[in-house]
Write an enzyme that holds these catalytic residues in place. Structure first.
Site: not given
Ligand code: NAD
Length: 501
Positions: A195, A271, A305, A404
Protein backbone atom coordinates in the site's frame (compact mmCIF):
# COMPACT_ATOMS: atom_id res chain seq x y z
CA UNK A 1 19.16 32.00 -0.30
CA UNK A 2 18.71 31.82 -4.02
CA UNK A 3 15.71 30.51 -5.82
CA UNK A 4 15.58 29.50 -9.41
CA UNK A 5 12.93 29.68 -12.07
CA UNK A 6 15.07 28.21 -14.85
CA UNK A 7 13.20 25.03 -15.57
CA UNK A 8 14.79 22.28 -17.56
CA UNK A 9 12.25 21.22 -20.16
CA UNK A 10 10.49 18.27 -18.64
CA UNK A 11 10.34 15.99 -21.63
CA UNK A 12 8.92 12.74 -20.43
CA UNK A 13 9.91 9.49 -22.12
CA UNK A 14 7.09 8.29 -24.43
CA UNK A 15 6.35 5.37 -22.08
CA UNK A 16 6.07 7.79 -19.14
CA UNK A 17 3.85 10.18 -21.09
CA UNK A 18 1.57 7.28 -22.00
CA UNK A 19 1.50 6.07 -18.36
CA UNK A 20 0.65 9.57 -17.13
CA UNK A 21 -2.18 9.77 -19.67
CA UNK A 22 -3.96 6.86 -17.95
CA UNK A 23 -7.44 8.26 -17.10
CA UNK A 24 -7.72 6.36 -13.80
CA UNK A 25 -4.78 4.46 -12.35
CA UNK A 26 -6.18 1.22 -10.97
CA UNK A 27 -4.82 -1.06 -8.28
CA UNK A 28 -3.03 -4.25 -9.29
CA UNK A 29 -4.34 -7.54 -7.86
CA UNK A 30 -4.01 -11.13 -8.99
CA UNK A 31 -2.28 -9.95 -12.17
CA UNK A 32 -5.21 -7.67 -13.17
CA UNK A 33 -6.00 -3.96 -12.86
CA UNK A 34 -8.92 -3.43 -10.49
CA UNK A 35 -11.02 -0.48 -9.37
CA UNK A 36 -12.70 0.25 -6.03
CA UNK A 37 -16.22 -1.20 -6.01
CA UNK A 38 -17.67 2.24 -5.19
CA UNK A 39 -15.77 3.83 -8.09
CA UNK A 40 -14.16 6.47 -5.85
CA UNK A 41 -10.81 7.99 -6.75
CA UNK A 42 -8.35 10.50 -5.36
CA UNK A 43 -6.05 12.98 -7.08
CA UNK A 44 -2.25 13.00 -7.00
CA UNK A 45 -0.38 16.32 -7.35
CA UNK A 46 3.07 17.31 -8.56
CA UNK A 47 4.56 18.86 -5.37
CA UNK A 48 6.72 21.17 -7.49
CA UNK A 49 3.91 22.77 -9.49
CA UNK A 50 0.82 21.97 -7.42
CA UNK A 51 -0.78 20.58 -10.60
CA UNK A 52 -2.79 17.39 -10.70
CA UNK A 53 -0.85 14.60 -12.40
CA UNK A 54 -3.01 11.51 -11.82
CA UNK A 55 -6.35 10.14 -10.70
CA UNK A 56 -6.07 6.94 -8.70
CA UNK A 57 -8.63 4.39 -7.51
CA UNK A 58 -9.43 4.58 -3.79
CA UNK A 59 -9.76 1.06 -2.39
CA UNK A 60 -11.94 0.32 0.64
CA UNK A 61 -11.88 -2.58 3.11
CA UNK A 62 -13.88 -5.03 0.95
CA UNK A 63 -11.67 -4.23 -2.07
CA UNK A 64 -8.49 -4.67 -0.04
CA UNK A 65 -9.68 -7.97 1.44
CA UNK A 66 -10.13 -9.33 -2.10
CA UNK A 67 -6.58 -8.30 -2.96
CA UNK A 68 -5.25 -10.15 0.08
CA UNK A 69 -7.25 -13.20 -1.04
CA UNK A 70 -5.51 -12.94 -4.43
CA UNK A 71 -2.12 -12.89 -2.68
CA UNK A 72 -3.14 -15.90 -0.58
CA UNK A 73 -4.29 -17.75 -3.68
CA UNK A 74 -1.00 -17.02 -5.46
CA UNK A 75 0.91 -18.24 -2.41
CA UNK A 76 -1.02 -21.53 -2.44
CA UNK A 77 -1.29 -22.12 -6.17
CA UNK A 78 1.13 -20.11 -8.33
CA UNK A 79 4.20 -22.22 -7.58
CA UNK A 80 6.13 -19.16 -6.37
CA UNK A 81 6.55 -20.40 -2.80
CA UNK A 82 7.77 -23.83 -3.86
CA UNK A 83 9.89 -22.78 -6.84
CA UNK A 84 13.62 -23.57 -6.71
CA UNK A 85 15.43 -20.81 -4.86
CA UNK A 86 17.72 -20.08 -7.79
CA UNK A 87 14.74 -19.76 -10.15
CA UNK A 88 13.12 -17.22 -7.83
CA UNK A 89 16.44 -15.37 -7.56
CA UNK A 90 16.58 -15.27 -11.36
CA UNK A 91 13.11 -13.64 -11.38
CA UNK A 92 14.36 -10.96 -8.97
CA UNK A 93 17.37 -10.31 -11.19
CA UNK A 94 15.06 -10.03 -14.22
CA UNK A 95 13.01 -7.40 -12.34
CA UNK A 96 16.23 -5.53 -11.48
CA UNK A 97 17.28 -5.75 -15.15
CA UNK A 98 13.92 -4.42 -16.33
CA UNK A 99 14.00 -1.48 -13.93
CA UNK A 100 17.64 -0.78 -14.81
CA UNK A 101 16.77 -0.56 -18.53
CA UNK A 102 14.05 1.96 -17.68
CA UNK A 103 15.83 3.80 -14.90
CA UNK A 104 15.10 7.20 -16.44
CA UNK A 105 11.41 6.38 -16.84
CA UNK A 106 11.11 5.35 -13.20
CA UNK A 107 13.12 8.39 -12.09
CA UNK A 108 10.90 10.77 -14.07
CA UNK A 109 7.80 9.31 -12.46
CA UNK A 110 9.33 9.33 -8.97
CA UNK A 111 10.66 12.86 -9.28
CA UNK A 112 7.33 14.17 -10.59
CA UNK A 113 5.30 12.32 -7.96
CA UNK A 114 7.21 13.15 -4.77
CA UNK A 115 9.05 16.33 -5.74
CA UNK A 116 12.45 14.70 -5.41
CA UNK A 117 15.35 16.31 -7.30
CA UNK A 118 15.76 14.25 -10.48
CA UNK A 119 19.35 13.13 -9.73
CA UNK A 120 18.22 11.95 -6.29
CA UNK A 121 15.36 10.03 -7.89
CA UNK A 122 17.89 8.26 -10.13
CA UNK A 123 19.85 7.27 -6.98
CA UNK A 124 16.66 5.91 -5.38
CA UNK A 125 15.84 3.78 -8.43
CA UNK A 126 19.42 2.49 -8.44
CA UNK A 127 19.00 1.59 -4.77
CA UNK A 128 15.87 -0.44 -5.64
CA UNK A 129 17.86 -2.30 -8.31
CA UNK A 130 20.72 -2.96 -5.87
CA UNK A 131 18.27 -4.19 -3.22
CA UNK A 132 16.67 -6.69 -5.60
CA UNK A 133 20.09 -7.98 -6.66
CA UNK A 134 21.33 -8.13 -3.03
CA UNK A 135 18.43 -10.28 -1.80
CA UNK A 136 18.40 -12.42 -4.97
CA UNK A 137 22.03 -13.35 -4.32
CA UNK A 138 21.62 -13.68 -0.56
CA UNK A 139 18.65 -16.02 -0.89
CA UNK A 140 20.84 -18.54 -2.71
CA UNK A 141 23.28 -18.72 0.21
CA UNK A 142 20.68 -19.53 2.90
CA UNK A 143 20.73 -22.95 4.54
CA UNK A 144 17.09 -23.98 4.05
CA UNK A 145 17.55 -27.28 5.90
CA UNK A 146 19.96 -26.88 8.76
CA UNK A 147 20.84 -30.08 10.61
CA UNK A 148 21.32 -29.62 14.37
CA UNK A 149 23.72 -32.00 16.12
CA UNK A 150 22.15 -33.10 19.43
CA UNK A 151 22.47 -36.35 21.34
CA UNK A 152 19.84 -39.10 20.92
CA UNK A 153 17.83 -37.19 18.29
CA UNK A 154 17.85 -36.49 14.62
CA UNK A 155 16.95 -32.82 14.29
CA UNK A 156 16.89 -30.05 11.75
CA UNK A 157 15.37 -26.64 11.13
CA UNK A 158 13.67 -26.15 7.80
CA UNK A 159 12.91 -22.66 6.47
CA UNK A 160 9.89 -21.93 4.28
CA UNK A 161 8.04 -18.84 3.12
CA UNK A 162 5.34 -17.49 5.46
CA UNK A 163 2.52 -16.58 3.08
CA UNK A 164 1.03 -13.21 2.09
CA UNK A 165 3.00 -10.25 3.51
CA UNK A 166 1.69 -6.69 3.85
CA UNK A 167 3.65 -3.48 3.32
CA UNK A 168 2.50 0.05 4.11
CA UNK A 169 4.98 2.71 3.06
CA UNK A 170 5.33 6.53 3.23
CA UNK A 171 5.84 9.18 0.56
CA UNK A 172 9.43 10.28 1.12
CA UNK A 173 11.27 7.37 -0.59
CA UNK A 174 8.44 5.57 -2.41
CA UNK A 175 10.39 3.37 -4.80
CA UNK A 176 13.45 2.80 -2.63
CA UNK A 177 11.20 1.61 0.21
CA UNK A 178 9.18 -0.51 -2.21
CA UNK A 179 12.44 -2.31 -2.96
CA UNK A 180 13.48 -2.61 0.69
CA UNK A 181 10.09 -4.13 1.49
CA UNK A 182 9.40 -6.40 -1.45
CA UNK A 183 12.84 -7.82 -2.30
CA UNK A 184 13.50 -9.90 0.87
CA UNK A 185 9.90 -11.10 1.05
CA UNK A 186 9.81 -12.16 -2.60
CA UNK A 187 13.28 -13.74 -2.45
CA UNK A 188 12.05 -15.91 0.41
CA UNK A 189 9.01 -17.08 -1.60
CA UNK A 190 6.25 -14.97 -0.04
CA UNK A 191 3.54 -13.09 -1.89
CA UNK A 192 3.11 -9.35 -1.30
CA UNK A 193 0.47 -6.66 -0.96
CA UNK A 194 1.94 -3.15 -0.99
CA UNK A 195 0.00 0.00 0.00
CA UNK A 196 1.90 3.07 -1.19
CA UNK A 197 1.23 6.50 0.33
CA UNK A 198 -1.65 8.35 -1.30
CA UNK A 199 0.68 11.21 -2.28
CA UNK A 200 3.09 8.95 -4.17
CA UNK A 201 1.57 5.77 -5.64
CA UNK A 202 2.84 6.09 -9.21
CA UNK A 203 6.24 4.37 -9.25
CA UNK A 204 4.83 1.22 -7.58
CA UNK A 205 2.04 1.12 -10.18
CA UNK A 206 4.55 1.59 -12.98
CA UNK A 207 6.54 -1.33 -11.57
CA UNK A 208 3.39 -3.49 -11.78
CA UNK A 209 2.88 -2.41 -15.37
CA UNK A 210 6.45 -3.40 -16.31
CA UNK A 211 6.19 -6.71 -14.44
CA UNK A 212 2.86 -7.51 -16.11
CA UNK A 213 4.03 -6.54 -19.62
CA UNK A 214 7.19 -8.62 -19.36
CA UNK A 215 5.58 -11.46 -17.35
CA UNK A 216 8.28 -11.22 -14.69
CA UNK A 217 6.22 -12.74 -11.85
CA UNK A 218 3.31 -15.20 -11.63
CA UNK A 219 -0.04 -13.42 -11.26
CA UNK A 220 -0.89 -12.52 -7.67
CA UNK A 221 2.68 -12.63 -6.34
CA UNK A 222 2.91 -8.81 -6.29
CA UNK A 223 -0.21 -6.77 -5.61
CA UNK A 224 -0.48 -3.01 -5.10
CA UNK A 225 -3.51 -1.43 -3.41
CA UNK A 226 -4.00 2.30 -3.73
CA UNK A 227 -6.12 4.35 -1.37
CA UNK A 228 -6.17 6.57 1.66
CA UNK A 229 -4.40 5.67 4.88
CA UNK A 230 -7.45 5.53 7.12
CA UNK A 231 -9.33 3.27 4.69
CA UNK A 232 -7.01 1.20 2.47
CA UNK A 233 -4.06 1.41 4.90
CA UNK A 234 -6.21 0.48 7.89
CA UNK A 235 -7.74 -2.42 5.91
CA UNK A 236 -4.28 -3.79 5.11
CA UNK A 237 -3.21 -3.53 8.76
CA UNK A 238 -6.39 -5.28 9.96
CA UNK A 239 -6.45 -8.22 7.57
CA UNK A 240 -5.80 -11.43 9.55
CA UNK A 241 -4.64 -13.41 6.50
CA UNK A 242 -1.26 -11.70 6.42
CA UNK A 243 1.59 -13.70 7.91
CA UNK A 244 3.99 -10.72 8.21
CA UNK A 245 3.40 -6.97 8.20
CA UNK A 246 5.87 -4.18 7.57
CA UNK A 247 5.00 -0.55 8.23
CA UNK A 248 7.19 2.46 7.45
CA UNK A 249 5.90 5.87 8.48
CA UNK A 250 5.07 8.00 11.47
CA UNK A 251 5.07 6.68 15.06
CA UNK A 252 1.42 7.74 15.42
CA UNK A 253 0.22 5.55 12.54
CA UNK A 254 2.79 2.88 13.45
CA UNK A 255 1.02 2.45 16.78
CA UNK A 256 -2.34 1.96 15.02
CA UNK A 257 -0.86 -0.60 12.63
CA UNK A 258 0.94 -2.45 15.43
CA UNK A 259 -2.26 -2.52 17.50
CA UNK A 260 -4.25 -3.95 14.60
CA UNK A 261 -1.56 -6.56 13.90
CA UNK A 262 -1.37 -7.39 17.61
CA UNK A 263 -5.07 -8.23 17.68
CA UNK A 264 -4.50 -10.72 14.86
CA UNK A 265 -1.13 -11.87 16.22
CA UNK A 266 0.47 -10.94 12.91
CA UNK A 267 4.20 -10.22 13.44
CA UNK A 268 4.86 -6.59 12.51
CA UNK A 269 7.99 -4.57 11.96
CA UNK A 270 7.80 -0.80 12.23
CA UNK A 271 10.33 1.61 10.72
CA UNK A 272 9.31 4.98 12.17
CA UNK A 273 10.40 8.56 12.55
CA UNK A 274 13.55 10.06 13.96
CA UNK A 275 15.19 13.06 15.60
CA UNK A 276 18.82 12.26 14.81
CA UNK A 277 21.75 14.10 16.34
CA UNK A 278 25.16 15.03 14.95
CA UNK A 279 27.78 15.38 17.70
CA UNK A 280 30.57 17.61 16.34
CA UNK A 281 33.89 17.84 18.21
CA UNK A 282 36.27 20.81 18.08
CA UNK A 283 38.99 19.04 16.02
CA UNK A 284 36.90 18.83 12.80
CA UNK A 285 37.41 20.83 9.63
CA UNK A 286 34.60 23.31 10.33
CA UNK A 287 33.85 24.24 6.72
CA UNK A 288 33.80 20.64 5.51
CA UNK A 289 31.63 19.38 8.38
CA UNK A 290 29.18 22.27 8.11
CA UNK A 291 28.93 21.58 4.39
CA UNK A 292 28.10 17.90 4.96
CA UNK A 293 25.47 18.64 7.58
CA UNK A 294 23.84 21.31 5.42
CA UNK A 295 23.78 18.80 2.55
CA UNK A 296 22.18 16.25 4.87
CA UNK A 297 19.40 18.50 6.18
CA UNK A 298 18.55 19.87 2.73
CA UNK A 299 18.70 16.44 1.04
CA UNK A 300 15.15 15.67 -0.15
CA UNK A 301 14.13 18.91 1.58
CA UNK A 302 14.79 17.36 4.99
CA UNK A 303 12.09 14.71 4.54
CA UNK A 304 14.43 11.96 5.67
CA UNK A 305 13.62 9.88 8.76
CA UNK A 306 17.24 9.33 9.84
CA UNK A 307 18.39 12.89 9.16
CA UNK A 308 20.66 14.90 11.46
CA UNK A 309 18.18 17.40 12.87
CA UNK A 310 19.90 18.26 16.18
CA UNK A 311 23.40 19.61 15.63
CA UNK A 312 25.38 19.44 18.88
CA UNK A 313 28.59 21.45 18.51
CA UNK A 314 31.51 21.55 20.95
CA UNK A 315 31.38 24.94 22.63
CA UNK A 316 34.74 26.38 21.51
CA UNK A 317 33.89 26.07 17.79
CA UNK A 318 30.15 26.75 18.17
CA UNK A 319 30.07 30.36 16.91
CA UNK A 320 32.33 29.69 13.90
CA UNK A 321 30.33 26.59 13.06
CA UNK A 322 27.02 28.44 13.19
CA UNK A 323 28.36 31.19 10.89
CA UNK A 324 29.57 28.59 8.41
CA UNK A 325 26.19 26.82 8.43
CA UNK A 326 24.20 30.02 7.92
CA UNK A 327 26.34 31.00 4.92
CA UNK A 328 25.95 27.57 3.33
CA UNK A 329 22.23 27.28 4.03
CA UNK A 330 21.64 30.66 2.40
CA UNK A 331 23.32 29.52 -0.82
CA UNK A 332 21.19 26.40 -1.29
CA UNK A 333 19.48 26.66 -4.66
CA UNK A 334 15.75 25.97 -4.30
CA UNK A 335 13.89 25.01 -7.44
CA UNK A 336 11.57 22.74 -9.38
CA UNK A 337 12.67 19.13 -9.11
CA UNK A 338 13.50 18.87 -12.82
CA UNK A 339 15.47 22.14 -12.82
CA UNK A 340 19.08 21.11 -13.44
CA UNK A 341 20.38 23.82 -11.08
CA UNK A 342 18.06 23.02 -8.20
CA UNK A 343 19.67 21.56 -5.07
CA UNK A 344 16.51 21.44 -2.98
CA UNK A 345 13.00 20.80 -4.30
CA UNK A 346 9.57 21.25 -2.72
CA UNK A 347 8.02 19.54 0.28
CA UNK A 348 5.56 16.82 -0.64
CA UNK A 349 2.29 18.68 -0.02
CA UNK A 350 0.63 21.74 1.52
CA UNK A 351 0.06 19.92 4.82
CA UNK A 352 3.78 19.16 5.16
CA UNK A 353 4.65 22.78 4.38
CA UNK A 354 2.22 23.99 7.04
CA UNK A 355 3.80 21.51 9.49
CA UNK A 356 7.34 22.76 8.82
CA UNK A 357 6.39 26.44 9.04
CA UNK A 358 4.31 25.70 12.13
CA UNK A 359 7.29 24.18 13.93
CA UNK A 360 9.34 27.32 13.31
CA UNK A 361 6.64 29.36 15.05
CA UNK A 362 6.18 26.83 17.85
CA UNK A 363 9.93 26.59 18.42
CA UNK A 364 10.28 30.37 18.76
CA UNK A 365 7.22 30.54 21.02
CA UNK A 366 8.92 27.89 23.18
CA UNK A 367 12.07 30.03 23.52
CA UNK A 368 14.32 29.06 20.58
CA UNK A 369 16.30 31.62 18.56
CA UNK A 370 15.53 31.59 14.84
CA UNK A 371 19.07 32.18 13.60
CA UNK A 372 18.17 31.55 9.95
CA UNK A 373 14.63 32.55 9.25
CA UNK A 374 13.38 30.02 6.70
CA UNK A 375 9.75 30.48 5.64
CA UNK A 376 7.82 29.77 2.45
CA UNK A 377 9.78 30.10 -0.80
CA UNK A 378 8.34 31.24 -4.13
CA UNK A 379 9.50 29.75 -7.42
CA UNK A 380 8.47 31.79 -10.43
CA UNK A 381 5.82 30.02 -12.48
CA UNK A 382 5.42 27.20 -9.97
CA UNK A 383 2.71 26.90 -7.40
CA UNK A 384 4.43 24.12 -5.43
CA UNK A 385 5.15 23.57 -1.75
CA UNK A 386 8.53 25.24 -1.34
CA UNK A 387 10.25 26.36 1.86
CA UNK A 388 13.65 27.87 2.65
CA UNK A 389 16.04 26.04 4.98
CA UNK A 390 15.98 27.31 8.56
CA UNK A 391 18.12 27.08 11.71
CA UNK A 392 16.95 27.24 15.29
CA UNK A 393 19.19 27.39 18.36
CA UNK A 394 18.91 27.33 22.11
CA UNK A 395 17.82 24.99 24.87
CA UNK A 396 17.13 21.46 23.65
CA UNK A 397 14.13 21.41 25.95
CA UNK A 398 12.10 22.90 23.11
CA UNK A 399 9.28 21.48 21.03
CA UNK A 400 11.28 21.98 17.81
CA UNK A 401 14.24 20.09 19.30
CA UNK A 402 12.14 17.21 20.62
CA UNK A 403 9.56 16.52 17.89
CA UNK A 404 10.12 15.38 14.31
CA UNK A 405 9.68 18.31 11.90
CA UNK A 406 10.47 16.51 8.64
CA UNK A 407 11.73 19.52 6.72
CA UNK A 408 14.97 21.45 6.11
CA UNK A 409 15.23 22.69 9.69
CA UNK A 410 18.13 21.98 12.07
CA UNK A 411 18.34 22.81 15.76
CA UNK A 412 21.76 23.83 17.13
CA UNK A 413 23.07 23.62 20.68
CA UNK A 414 26.56 23.67 22.26
CA UNK A 415 28.11 21.00 24.50
CA UNK A 416 31.34 20.92 26.49
CA UNK A 417 32.47 17.37 27.30
CA UNK A 418 32.20 14.06 25.45
CA UNK A 419 29.83 12.79 28.17
CA UNK A 420 27.58 15.80 27.71
CA UNK A 421 27.53 15.37 23.93
CA UNK A 422 26.46 11.75 24.30
CA UNK A 423 23.86 12.60 26.97
CA UNK A 424 22.27 15.32 24.82
CA UNK A 425 22.24 13.08 21.74
CA UNK A 426 20.48 10.34 23.70
CA UNK A 427 17.98 12.69 25.35
CA UNK A 428 15.15 11.86 22.95
CA UNK A 429 12.35 9.32 22.64
CA UNK A 430 13.59 8.52 19.12
CA UNK A 431 16.53 6.28 18.27
CA UNK A 432 17.21 5.96 14.55
CA UNK A 433 20.53 7.41 13.35
CA UNK A 434 23.10 9.66 15.07
CA UNK A 435 26.53 10.70 13.87
CA UNK A 436 29.80 11.71 15.53
CA UNK A 437 32.32 14.01 13.87
CA UNK A 438 36.00 14.14 14.92
CA UNK A 439 39.52 13.36 13.64
CA UNK A 440 40.00 11.09 16.69
CA UNK A 441 38.64 7.78 15.38
CA UNK A 442 38.92 6.06 18.76
CA UNK A 443 36.69 8.70 20.27
CA UNK A 444 34.35 8.36 17.28
CA UNK A 445 34.02 4.60 17.82
CA UNK A 446 33.40 5.12 21.56
CA UNK A 447 30.75 7.79 21.02
CA UNK A 448 29.04 5.93 18.15
CA UNK A 449 28.63 2.83 20.33
CA UNK A 450 27.20 4.96 23.14
CA UNK A 451 24.27 6.17 21.08
CA UNK A 452 20.89 4.77 22.10
CA UNK A 453 19.92 4.36 18.47
CA UNK A 454 19.83 1.70 15.79
CA UNK A 455 22.63 3.35 13.80
CA UNK A 456 25.78 5.30 14.71
CA UNK A 457 27.71 6.94 11.88
CA UNK A 458 31.24 8.34 11.89
CA UNK A 459 32.12 11.55 10.00
CA UNK A 460 29.07 11.13 7.79
CA UNK A 461 25.30 11.01 8.16
CA UNK A 462 22.55 8.99 6.42
CA UNK A 463 24.84 6.06 5.57
CA UNK A 464 22.85 2.97 4.62
CA UNK A 465 24.66 0.04 3.07
CA UNK A 466 23.23 -3.27 1.83
CA UNK A 467 24.40 -5.98 4.21
CA UNK A 468 24.55 -3.71 7.30
CA UNK A 469 21.40 -3.84 9.50
CA UNK A 470 19.38 -0.61 9.52
CA UNK A 471 16.65 -0.26 12.14
CA UNK A 472 15.37 2.06 14.83
CA UNK A 473 14.84 1.70 18.57
CA UNK A 474 12.40 3.45 20.91
CA UNK A 475 9.91 5.63 19.03
CA UNK A 476 11.90 5.00 15.81
CA UNK A 477 10.87 1.41 15.34
CA UNK A 478 10.59 -2.16 16.41
CA UNK A 479 10.57 -5.66 15.10
CA UNK A 480 13.67 -6.03 13.02
CA UNK A 481 15.11 -3.83 10.35
CA UNK A 482 15.95 -3.74 6.68
CA UNK A 483 18.68 -4.42 4.07
CA UNK A 484 20.62 -7.11 5.94
CA UNK A 485 20.73 -10.92 6.13
CA UNK A 486 18.47 -10.66 9.23
CA UNK A 487 15.80 -9.11 7.01
CA UNK A 488 15.73 -12.10 4.68
CA UNK A 489 15.53 -14.37 7.71
CA UNK A 490 12.46 -12.43 8.92
CA UNK A 491 10.63 -13.59 5.81
CA UNK A 492 11.47 -17.27 6.34
CA UNK A 493 9.33 -19.34 8.69
CA UNK A 494 11.46 -21.77 10.70
CA UNK A 495 10.13 -25.20 11.61
CA UNK A 496 12.07 -27.54 13.88
CA UNK A 497 11.78 -31.24 12.98
CA UNK A 498 12.88 -33.78 15.61
CA UNK A 499 12.99 -37.62 15.68
CA UNK A 500 14.10 -39.46 18.83
CA UNK A 501 16.73 -42.06 18.02
P1 NAD B 1 2.28 8.27 7.76
O1 NAD B 1 2.46 7.46 8.98
O2 NAD B 1 1.31 9.38 7.78
O3 NAD B 1 1.87 7.34 6.52
C1 NAD B 1 2.61 6.20 6.17
C2 NAD B 1 1.69 5.24 5.45
O4 NAD B 1 0.66 4.84 6.35
C3 NAD B 1 0.98 5.80 4.22
O5 NAD B 1 0.91 4.81 3.22
C4 NAD B 1 -0.41 6.11 4.75
O6 NAD B 1 -1.41 6.07 3.74
C5 NAD B 1 -0.61 4.98 5.73
N1 NAD B 1 -1.61 5.25 6.77
C6 NAD B 1 -2.07 6.44 7.22
N2 NAD B 1 -3.02 6.25 8.17
C7 NAD B 1 -3.14 4.91 8.32
C8 NAD B 1 -3.93 4.10 9.18
N3 NAD B 1 -4.80 4.63 10.05
N4 NAD B 1 -3.77 2.76 9.11
C9 NAD B 1 -2.88 2.21 8.26
N5 NAD B 1 -2.13 2.94 7.41
C10 NAD B 1 -2.25 4.27 7.45
O7 NAD B 1 3.76 8.77 7.39
P2 NAD B 1 4.18 9.74 6.22
O8 NAD B 1 3.76 11.11 6.59
O9 NAD B 1 3.74 9.18 4.91
O10 NAD B 1 5.78 9.59 6.26
C11 NAD B 1 6.58 10.31 7.12
C12 NAD B 1 6.99 9.49 8.32
O11 NAD B 1 7.63 8.26 7.92
C13 NAD B 1 8.01 10.19 9.18
O12 NAD B 1 7.71 10.02 10.54
C14 NAD B 1 9.31 9.47 8.83
O13 NAD B 1 10.31 9.62 9.80
C15 NAD B 1 8.84 8.08 8.64
N6 NAD B 1 9.80 7.26 7.86
C16 NAD B 1 10.56 6.31 8.51
C17 NAD B 1 11.50 5.54 7.79
C18 NAD B 1 12.39 4.52 8.47
O14 NAD B 1 13.06 3.73 7.77
N7 NAD B 1 12.47 4.48 9.80
C19 NAD B 1 11.64 5.73 6.41
C20 NAD B 1 10.85 6.70 5.80
C21 NAD B 1 9.93 7.45 6.54
Amino acid sequence: MSTSSVERTTEFAPAVASFLATPVHKSFAGGRWVEAADGQTFDVLDPGSGNKIATVTSMKKADVDKVVDAAQDAFNNSGWATMQVSERAACLHRIADAVEKRIHEFAQIESLDCGKIYAQAIADIQNFIDTFRYFADLSQAVNYRQVIAVKHHEAWVARHAWGPCGFIIPWNFPFLLTGWGLAPALAAGNTCVLKPAEDTPLSALYLCRVIQEQELLPAGVLNVVTGLGETAGAAVSQNPKFRRMSFTGSPEVGRLVAEACGRNLVPVKCELGGKGAAVVFNDVDIAETADKLVQAITFHTGQVCCDATRWLIQRDIYDDFVDECITRMKSVQIGYQFDKDAQMGPLVNAKQRARVLGYLQKGVADGADLILEGGAAQITGKNGFYVKPALLAGSLNNVAAREEIFGPVAYLAPFTTEEEGIRLANDTEYGLGNSVWSRDLQRCARVAESFRAGNGWINAHNVIVHGVPYAGVGKSGMGGGVVSPDTLNDYLRPISVVRPL
